[in-house]
Structures are given as C-alpha cells and as structure tokens.
Design a protein around this motif. Structure first.
Motif, PDB file in Angstrom:
ATOM      1  N   PHE A   1       0.876  -1.167   0.000  1.00  0.00           N
ATOM      2  CA  PHE A   1       0.000   0.000   0.000  1.00  0.00           C
ATOM      3  C   PHE A   1       0.917   1.221   0.000  1.00  0.00           C
ATOM      4  O   PHE A   1       1.698   1.422   0.931  1.00  0.00           O
ATOM      5  CB  PHE A   1      -0.904   0.002   1.232  1.00  0.00           C
ATOM      6  N   THR A   2       0.821   2.051  -1.038  1.00  0.00           N
ATOM      7  CA  THR A   2       1.801   3.116  -1.264  1.00  0.00           C
ATOM      8  C   THR A   2       1.370   4.419  -0.609  1.00  0.00           C
ATOM      9  O   THR A   2       0.257   4.903  -0.826  1.00  0.00           O
ATOM     10  CB  THR A   2       1.997   3.340  -2.774  1.00  0.00           C
ATOM     11  N   THR A   3       2.283   4.983   0.159  1.00  0.00           N
ATOM     12  CA  THR A   3       2.043   6.265   0.811  1.00  0.00           C
ATOM     13  C   THR A   3       2.612   7.402  -0.032  1.00  0.00           C
ATOM     14  O   THR A   3       3.484   7.187  -0.878  1.00  0.00           O
ATOM     15  CB  THR A   3       2.688   6.294   2.206  1.00  0.00           C
ATOM     16  N   GLN A   4       2.134   8.624   0.205  1.00  0.00           N
ATOM     17  CA  GLN A   4       2.554   9.788  -0.587  1.00  0.00           C
ATOM     18  C   GLN A   4       3.114  10.913   0.286  1.00  0.00           C
ATOM     19  O   GLN A   4       3.208  12.048  -0.165  1.00  0.00           O
ATOM     20  CB  GLN A   4       1.368  10.327  -1.391  1.00  0.00           C
ATOM     21  N   GLY A   5       3.498  10.617   1.532  1.00  0.00           N
ATOM     22  CA  GLY A   5       3.924  11.671   2.442  1.00  0.00           C
ATOM     23  C   GLY A   5       2.737  12.193   3.233  1.00  0.00           C
ATOM     24  O   GLY A   5       1.592  11.751   3.050  1.00  0.00           O
ATOM     25  N   ALA A   6       2.998  13.143   4.117  1.00  0.00           N
ATOM     26  CA  ALA A   6       1.936  13.692   4.964  1.00  0.00           C
ATOM     27  C   ALA A   6       2.235  15.155   5.269  1.00  0.00           C
ATOM     28  O   ALA A   6       3.386  15.604   5.205  1.00  0.00           O
ATOM     29  CB  ALA A   6       1.815  12.890   6.261  1.00  0.00           C
ATOM     30  N   THR A   7       1.189  15.903   5.601  1.00  0.00           N
ATOM     31  CA  THR A   7       1.362  17.303   5.986  1.00  0.00           C
ATOM     32  C   THR A   7       1.838  17.370   7.432  1.00  0.00           C
ATOM     33  O   THR A   7       1.708  16.404   8.206  1.00  0.00           O
ATOM     34  CB  THR A   7       0.048  18.080   5.843  1.00  0.00           C
ATOM     35  N   LEU A   8       2.348  18.537   7.835  1.00  0.00           N
ATOM     36  CA  LEU A   8       2.761  18.723   9.224  1.00  0.00           C
ATOM     37  C   LEU A   8       1.563  18.584  10.164  1.00  0.00           C
ATOM     38  O   LEU A   8       1.696  18.050  11.278  1.00  0.00           O
ATOM     39  CB  LEU A   8       3.421  20.090   9.387  1.00  0.00           C
ATOM     40  N   ALA A   9       0.389  19.055   9.728  1.00  0.00           N
ATOM     41  CA  ALA A   9      -0.811  18.933  10.557  1.00  0.00           C
ATOM     42  C   ALA A   9      -1.198  17.471  10.760  1.00  0.00           C
ATOM     43  O   ALA A   9      -1.622  17.071  11.858  1.00  0.00           O
ATOM     44  CB  ALA A   9      -1.962  19.704   9.914  1.00  0.00           C
ATOM     45  N   GLU A  10      -1.037  16.653   9.714  1.00  0.00           N
ATOM     46  CA  GLU A  10      -1.359  15.223   9.841  1.00  0.00           C
ATOM     47  C   GLU A  10      -0.380  14.526  10.772  1.00  0.00           C
ATOM     48  O   GLU A  10      -0.784  13.675  11.584  1.00  0.00           O
ATOM     49  CB  GLU A  10      -1.357  14.578   8.451  1.00  0.00           C
ATOM     50  N   TYR A  11       0.900  14.848  10.680  1.00  0.00           N
ATOM     51  CA  TYR A  11       1.877  14.257  11.601  1.00  0.00           C
ATOM     52  C   TYR A  11       1.547  14.640  13.047  1.00  0.00           C
ATOM     53  O   TYR A  11       1.644  13.819  13.963  1.00  0.00           O
ATOM     54  CB  TYR A  11       3.288  14.716  11.253  1.00  0.00           C
ATOM     55  N   ALA A  12       1.161  15.896  13.251  1.00  0.00           N
ATOM     56  CA  ALA A  12       0.841  16.358  14.605  1.00  0.00           C
ATOM     57  C   ALA A  12      -0.396  15.657  15.147  1.00  0.00           C
ATOM     58  O   ALA A  12      -0.481  15.345  16.342  1.00  0.00           O
ATOM     59  CB  ALA A  12       0.647  17.870  14.605  1.00  0.00           C
ATOM     60  N   LYS A  13      -1.369  15.364  14.293  1.00  0.00           N
ATOM     61  CA  LYS A  13      -2.632  14.777  14.730  1.00  0.00           C
ATOM     62  C   LYS A  13      -2.565  13.263  14.854  1.00  0.00           C
ATOM     63  O   LYS A  13      -3.095  12.681  15.821  1.00  0.00           O
ATOM     64  CB  LYS A  13      -3.742  15.171  13.756  1.00  0.00           C
ATOM     65  N   TYR A  14      -1.897  12.602  13.880  1.00  0.00           N
ATOM     66  CA  TYR A  14      -1.944  11.143  13.832  1.00  0.00           C
ATOM     67  C   TYR A  14      -0.639  10.469  14.246  1.00  0.00           C
ATOM     68  O   TYR A  14      -0.595   9.236  14.333  1.00  0.00           O
ATOM     69  CB  TYR A  14      -2.317  10.682  12.420  1.00  0.00           C
ATOM     70  N   GLY A  15       0.419  11.228  14.465  1.00  0.00           N
ATOM     71  CA  GLY A  15       1.682  10.636  14.865  1.00  0.00           C
ATOM     72  C   GLY A  15       2.744  10.700  13.781  1.00  0.00           C
ATOM     73  O   GLY A  15       2.444  10.871  12.597  1.00  0.00           O
ATOM     74  N   LYS A  16       4.011  10.545  14.207  1.00  0.00           N
ATOM     75  CA  LYS A  16       5.133  10.702  13.285  1.00  0.00           C
ATOM     76  C   LYS A  16       5.276   9.536  12.309  1.00  0.00           C
ATOM     77  O   LYS A  16       6.076   9.624  11.368  1.00  0.00           O
ATOM     78  CB  LYS A  16       6.422  10.879  14.082  1.00  0.00           C
ATOM     79  N   ASN A  17       4.557   8.461  12.541  1.00  0.00           N
ATOM     80  CA  ASN A  17       4.614   7.346  11.599  1.00  0.00           C
ATOM     81  C   ASN A  17       3.341   7.242  10.766  1.00  0.00           C
ATOM     82  O   ASN A  17       3.019   6.179  10.225  1.00  0.00           O
ATOM     83  CB  ASN A  17       4.848   6.031  12.350  1.00  0.00           C
ATOM     84  N   TYR A  18       2.621   8.351  10.615  1.00  0.00           N
ATOM     85  CA  TYR A  18       1.397   8.339   9.823  1.00  0.00           C
ATOM     86  C   TYR A  18       1.726   8.126   8.347  1.00  0.00           C
ATOM     87  O   TYR A  18       2.632   8.763   7.792  1.00  0.00           O
ATOM     88  CB  TYR A  18       0.621   9.646   9.990  1.00  0.00           C
ATOM     89  N   GLY A  19       0.971   7.232   7.713  1.00  0.00           N
ATOM     90  CA  GLY A  19       1.149   6.970   6.289  1.00  0.00           C
ATOM     91  C   GLY A  19      -0.169   7.021   5.539  1.00  0.00           C
ATOM     92  O   GLY A  19      -0.397   7.881   4.697  1.00  0.00           O
TER      93      GLY A  19
END
Length: 527
Positions: free
Chosen positions: A46-64
């Motif tokens: 399952f391919t990830t495309q990176g994340a926004t800073l807001a998504e990292y802050a909300k879902y964690g540093k390993n959010y994909g």
C-alpha cells in the motif's frame, strides 16, 4: 530465494516482497568461462505519498495512510505491485597471450502496476467528488462524495550487449569495445471512480485516459581507453567514447497537452576524458580527472509538449585529490567541480482547476562543487576511528538559488572493532545538512521561476551493528555468525525530505526519518 512480509513502519502500509536469484559459472576451457545469472523481484504494498505537518501532529510521526473508506487516504484505495528482472549471459576468454575479450548479453525489465486515489495524503472529505462527461465532453453526472482515483501501468523492457576487449602492450593496456541497448517503454493511466467498483471516468476530452504513451530508445556507444605507464609511479588514462541516442516517442494522448504527439529525436556526443594518478612517495599519491558527460532529454520533456530541437544536457567534470597512508592512519582529500549546460529541471507551477503540478524546463545551467575529507585511525587491539566530511554546493548559474534536494554538507563518523576470530561491531553516526525541497515557484505572470521553497533542516542518526564469528562448532555446520543491527539507534524521526504538494489545497507534504529498527541475522557455513 528470499521472502519477507511486514505491516510497515508507516500506518496501513503493509508490504510483501519476494526475490529469486540464480547464478552459475561454467569453465569451458582453461582461459574461457561462461556465466549465467537471472534475478526476479516482486513487491506488493500500500503506497504512501507523504503527509502534511498537521497530519503528523494529529496522527503521529509514523502516519502513512488512514483506515477511513470515506476519505482518499484509505489504504485500500492505494495498492501497488512492482516487478523487475535482470538476466545476462557473459562469455570471458583469453584470445591470445596479450588479448582478452568479454561479451555480455542482457535483458532487464520493470513494471509498476497500481491504483491510487487522486491524493492519498488527503484526509478531508471535502476533496472528494467525481464528475462524468460523455464522449462529446458534456457533463452528465457529478457524485460529490465519491472517491476520485486512477489506474496506471508503467513498464519497460531493455535488451543490450556489451562487448569489451583488453590488449596488453609494452607501453600499457588498450581497452576498447561497444555498448548497444534498445529499450521499449509503455505507460498509460485513466481516471476511476473508486466508490463505484473502480469504473473508468471520462473527462472533458471524452476519454478516461490521462495519457497513453509508447517510447522506444536506442543507444550505441563505442569507446576507447588507454592505460599508459610512461614512467614509474605514474598512470595516465586518456579515453574517448561517442554516444548515439535515438528516442521514438509516440503518444496517443500526451500527458500535459492531452493531444497526440509523434516525435523522433536523434542525439550524438563525443565524451573525452583523461585521468592521471601520480605516486609522490611510497605512501602518498595524488590524482586528477577531467571528463565530459552527456544526457539526452528525458521522456518527461516530451510529455509537456513537442520539444523541437532541444539540446541535450552536458557536463564538464573536474576532480582532484590526494591520499596519504601513515603507519596506523589514512587521510584523503578530494575536490570536485561539475559544470552543467542545458540542465533539465523539474519546476512546480499552479494550474487552474488542478492545483500545483510539475513541468520541465531548460534551466540554462548549474554548478555542482564540493570538497570531501576522509580519514581513519587505527587505535590498536582491533579498534579504529573513522570519519568523513564533505561540503557541497549546487546552484543554478547566474543565481543564488540552490538545486533542490542537494544537502549543503554530509558527514559520517564512528568507532569500529574487528576480530576475525570472534566479535566485531561498529557504531556509526551520519549527518545530513540542510537542503531545499523545491527550487521553483510560479511568479505573478503565471510562469515558472526559480526560487527555493520548503527548507529541510539537518539531521543526525546513529547505527549500531555487532556480531560474533563462531568457527568450527562441529556437527553439520562449520561456522556460524549471529549478528544484530540497530538502525537509527536514538529514534530520530525528524523531517527528512519534501514529498510534493496536496492536489486539493496545495499543502506541502513531507517524509520523516523511519524510527528505530532492530534486525537479527544468523548465517551458517556448511562443510
């Protein structure tokens, strides 16, 4: 043979990977060998495309990817399959006491087959919506809550032959030969409604296809190199090769213009080089090299428009350095300077109704330069210290704009221990200096302009590796070596790279360093 499966470090990014490899060497005669090798690799993820800073802050540093089927970030909308292979047969023979020959026939292939939502980083349902058009380009239906996506397939197959000769003379060696390669490339993609069993979605053009491209590349490159020893302690290596490259580009629907394009381009370039190595003292040597490089315009240039008579990218490469070996230490210093002409660069532009997208421009030129220092000191009793540091600068000509993704400095350093009859370990640190995610923007007139954006700050990581060689243990095994590797020992998960922009809202996307990982390995040697 190897197979591995993982749930993935990033959320909802499971992966399966299988690898096969076979190699055999046959002695046909005392001076002739025949080698066969074949490799095959397949990966599903399952391919990830990176994340926004807001998504990292909300879902964690390993959010994909997310687990919400109502959003485009749902992992089930983003499966990918990668397959690749490489096969060759090589014949090596001594034709005479002074002449050797090697001929290698090969083929290699790669395919990326995938489905994805329009923006796999998007958690907002406001970005959803699919509109259907008929063959005349008239809007027939809009489904505001459906998930937009696409199916894509990109693959190539390359066939080639490399023929090399080496002739030994009283003045030195003469190396000559030729490389020939034919590569067939095929890629296409079409829009889907992932909420309706992934049915095709016709656009305003009347077709669901975003692009449909076939590409044939032919390369022929003869070369000649001399290995001359004019006097003791000196080696001079002048060389010359000529590159002939033809691209036959056939797009039923081109990527950016959405209209057909059939174009053929021929390129040729002489590439001289010369390298000199001088042994100044028994334990001190210096070297210098000058070479001309050549790169034909990539396929991405054709995807924008008919390129006409575009010039290939060329480089002049200069390198000087020196190496000194002391009794228990080593030190080397190296400097390089690379002058790019007709440098093809990716530029980000904003397109109404689409958002930020990539195009390709001839930036005119760029300069890469840097200095690297490397050293090692043997403390004793199996211990040694190692260090490497480089300062790098890559800028566009007549500009202060740095080329994107090029760190301004790099370093590695650490402690090593080696005992051939028992334990070994290494503790190594790695430093990556800051760099910029982009080197372009859209100016007030709507044109691409060079400007640095999205600064990525420096980071430091450390890796620990240790093991123990156990010899002659008896039984059905002769030697056993258990080993342990801990990557990113201190669990640094800082931002490491720019990953693009979201198609809805243009928010920047980033990658983070993967967290600490532990890998245990056991190897055994059988009698």
């Amino acid at each position: 043979m190897q197979h591995e499966e993982t749930n993935g470090y990033l959320t909802n990014s499971a992966e399966r990977r299988s690898n096969l490899m076979f190699k055999d060497v046959i002695d046909l005669a005392p001076e002739t060998t025949l080698t066969f090798e074949t490799t095959y690799n397949k990966e599903w993820q399952f391919t990830t495309q990176g994340a926004t800073l807001a998504e990292y802050a909300k879902y964690g540093k390993n959010y994909g990817l997310c687990n919400d089927p109502a959003a485009q970030c749902y992992y089930g909308y983003n499966p990918s399959t990668y397959t690749s292979d490489f096969d060759y047969v090589s014949l090596k023979s001594r034709l005479a006491s002074w002449l050797t020959m090697e001929n290698q026939l090969y083929t290699s292939g790669f395919e990326h087959d995938y489905t994805e939502s329009t923006d796999a980083s998007q958690t907002s349902t406001a970005a959803n919506g699919v509109t259907f058009y008929n063959t005349a380009g008239k809007k027939v239906a809009t489904y505001a809550h459906d998930i937009p996506g696409k199916y894509a397939d990109a693959k190539f197959r390359s066939y080639g032959d490399t023929l090399r000769f080496k002739a030994h003379t009283s003045y030195g060696d003469v190396l000559f030969g030729v490389w020939a390669d034919v590569q067939k490339d095929r890629r296409y993609t079409y829009a889907l409604d992932l909420s309706k069993n992934a049915i095709p979605v016709p656009s305003k053009t009347g077709s669901a296809y975003s692009y449909d491209i076939s590409d044939l590349n032919t390369t022929i490159q003869p070369y000649l190199e001399l290995d001359i020893h004019p006097w003791k302690g000196v080696v001079i290596k002048p060389g010359m090769k000529y590159s002939m490259f033809t691209r036959d580009y056939d797009a039923a629907i081109n990527k950016s213009t959405k209209v057909p394009l059939n174009d053929t381009q021929h390129y040729g370039s002489w590439q001289p080089s010369i390298a000199i190595n001088q042994r100044i003292m028994k334990n001190w040597s210096a070297y210098a090299q000058i070479a001309r490089g050549f790169l034909a315009p990539p396929m991405s240039v054709f995807q924008v428009k008919s390129v006409g008579n575009v010039k290939p990218e060329t480089t002049l490469n200069y390198q000087v350095g020196s190496v000194y070996h002391g009794k228990n230490w080593m030190l080397s210093l190296d400097g390089y300077y690379i002058d790019f002409s007709n440098y093809i660069a990716s530029a980000q532009i904003k397109v109404d109704g689409i958002g930020t997208t990539s195009t390709y421009v001839n930036s005119g030129g760029a300069i890469y330069k840097g200095i690297e220092l490397e050293g090692q000191y043997v403390i004793g009793y199996g211990f040694s210290l190692y260090g490497n540091y480089s300062v790098n600068d890559a800028r566009y000509k007549h500009s202060t704009v740095r080329v994107a993704t090029t760190p301004d400095s790099l370093a590695s350093f650490g402690l090593l221990y080696e005992n051939p009859k028992g334990p070994y370990f290494s503790l190594m640190g790695k430093y990556v200096g800051h760099h910029w995610g982009l080197d372009s923007t859209t100016n007030a007139a709507g044109n691409a302009a060079f400007e640095n954006q999205y600064k990525i700050h420096s980071n430091v990581t450390a890796d620990l590796a240790l093991g123990w060689r156990i010899h002659n243990i008896g039984g059905f095994m002769r030697d056993v070596t258990p080993s342990l590797k801990i990557s990113n020992l201190f669990n640094n998960r800082s931002i490491s790279d720019f990953a693009g922009n979201q198609s809805y809202g243009d928010a920047p996307l980033y990658w983070r360093l993967a967290g600490r990982s532990v890998f245990f390995n056991m190897t055994a040697t059988f009698p």
